[in-house]
Write a protein that holds these residues in place. Structure first.
Motif, PDB file in Angstrom:
ATOM      1  N   GLU A 227     -14.700   5.790 -22.382  1.00 17.57           N
ATOM      2  CA  GLU A 227     -13.982   6.212 -23.552  1.00 17.57           C
ATOM      3  C   GLU A 227     -12.776   7.204 -23.582  1.00 17.57           C
ATOM      4  N   MET A 228     -12.646   7.464 -22.189  1.00 19.53           N
ATOM      5  CA  MET A 228     -11.464   8.499 -21.717  1.00 19.53           C
ATOM      6  C   MET A 228     -10.395   7.602 -21.240  1.00 19.53           C
ATOM      7  N   ALA A 229     -10.828   6.247 -20.721  1.00 13.99           N
ATOM      8  CA  ALA A 229      -9.800   5.326 -20.586  1.00 13.99           C
ATOM      9  C   ALA A 229      -8.739   4.772 -21.742  1.00 13.99           C
ATOM     10  N   GLY A 230      -9.153   4.379 -22.976  1.00 15.30           N
ATOM     11  CA  GLY A 230      -8.361   4.179 -24.018  1.00 15.30           C
ATOM     12  C   GLY A 230      -7.324   5.257 -24.250  1.00 15.30           C
ATOM     13  N   PRO A 231      -7.499   6.402 -24.453  1.00 13.92           N
ATOM     14  CA  PRO A 231      -6.591   7.439 -24.866  1.00 13.92           C
ATOM     15  C   PRO A 231      -5.680   7.454 -23.672  1.00 13.92           C
TER      16      PRO A 231
END
Length: 255
Positions: A227-231
């Motif tokens: 979930e940190m990859a998208g930002p």
């Protein structure tokens, strides 16, 4: 089929990620590999990093370049950047992710511990940027994403040197955004909440602690590294062409 959003302008970009071999860093490495980027990552964990490279090559047909280096060593940082540039060309996307979220008591901190903690959590970000920035300027611009943390915003008392460093990352991000903006280089930060990496689960994520944290989140699920990859991908891409000097908080809505 990929679990990552795709930003076409990141295809073939020369990307360097610090601490890219495990945890959040491994998710970032995979996220950029999924774009078709030319990815290098710096880490010191041979076993985890080699396993990641093999897994990504099997999944995507592309293996990132693993560079072993101690990010507390300025000369090693320069050498690692040179290796990445030689393999993939000038770095146009830099992600400073490496960190050491060690818990510590005030009385146990001496100057050597302080210096080591700050070197890993803050100092390496500056010197990695310093090592890539001239090439980034020559390439016509680029994007830098620094990882900070929400911990320093929440008065968490178990790791004061770490939180001081992570607060410093925001100052570094904003100062360099102002300095490098005229060179078409954007500098932003991502501030994760409590992400359930294997390290967190092994060392600190008790059932009681996780449950209490979920009650504070607006989104009631355990945050995962992916979930940190998208930002990060968004901030690295041209979709964020007007975004610099910002901190994107990804904590499930605690802040």
């Amino acid at each position: 089929m990929t679990q990552f959003p795709i930003f076409p302008d990141l295809k073939d970009a020369s990307v360097l990620i610090t601490g890219g071999g495990s945890g959040i860093g491994a998710a970032l490495t995979e996220g950029f590999v999924a774009q078709g980027a030319k990815v290098s990552f710096i880490d010191i964990a041979d076993k985890a990093s080699s396993k990641l490279c093999a897994s990504l090559e099997e999944k995507y047909g592309i293996s990132p370049l693993y560079i072993k280096a101690d990010l507390a060593d300025e000369a090693a940082i320069k050498d690692a950047v040179n290796q990445a540039v030689e393999a993939h060309g000038p770095i146009t996307v830099l992600v400073n992710n490496a960190a050491w979220d060690d818990r510590h008591e005030i009385a146990d901190v001496d100057a050597a511990y302080w210096d080591k903690n700050v070197a890993i959590n803050l100092r390496h970000q500056f010197f990695t940027i310093q090592a890539v920035v001239e090439g980034m300027k020559a390439a016509g611009g680029g994007a830098i994403v620094n990882f900070t943390s929400t911990s320093y915003m929440l008065n968490i008392g178990d790791m004061p040197v770490y939180t001081a460093s992570k607060g410093g990352v925001v100052g570094l991000t904003k100062g360099l955004a102002g300095k490098l903006g005229p060179d078409k280089i954007r500098v932003n930060a991502v501030a994760p909440g409590w992400v359930m990496t294997e390290r967190q689960k092994e060392l600190w994520a008790t059932p009681e602690g996780v449950a209490a944290n979920l009650q504070r989140q607006s989104l009631r699920h355990e945050l995962q590294p992916v979930e940190m990859a998208g930002p990060c991908l968004f901030l690295a891409s041209k979709s964020a062409s007007a975004v610099t000097a910002q901190v994107l908080i990804a904590d499930g809505g605690i802040l």
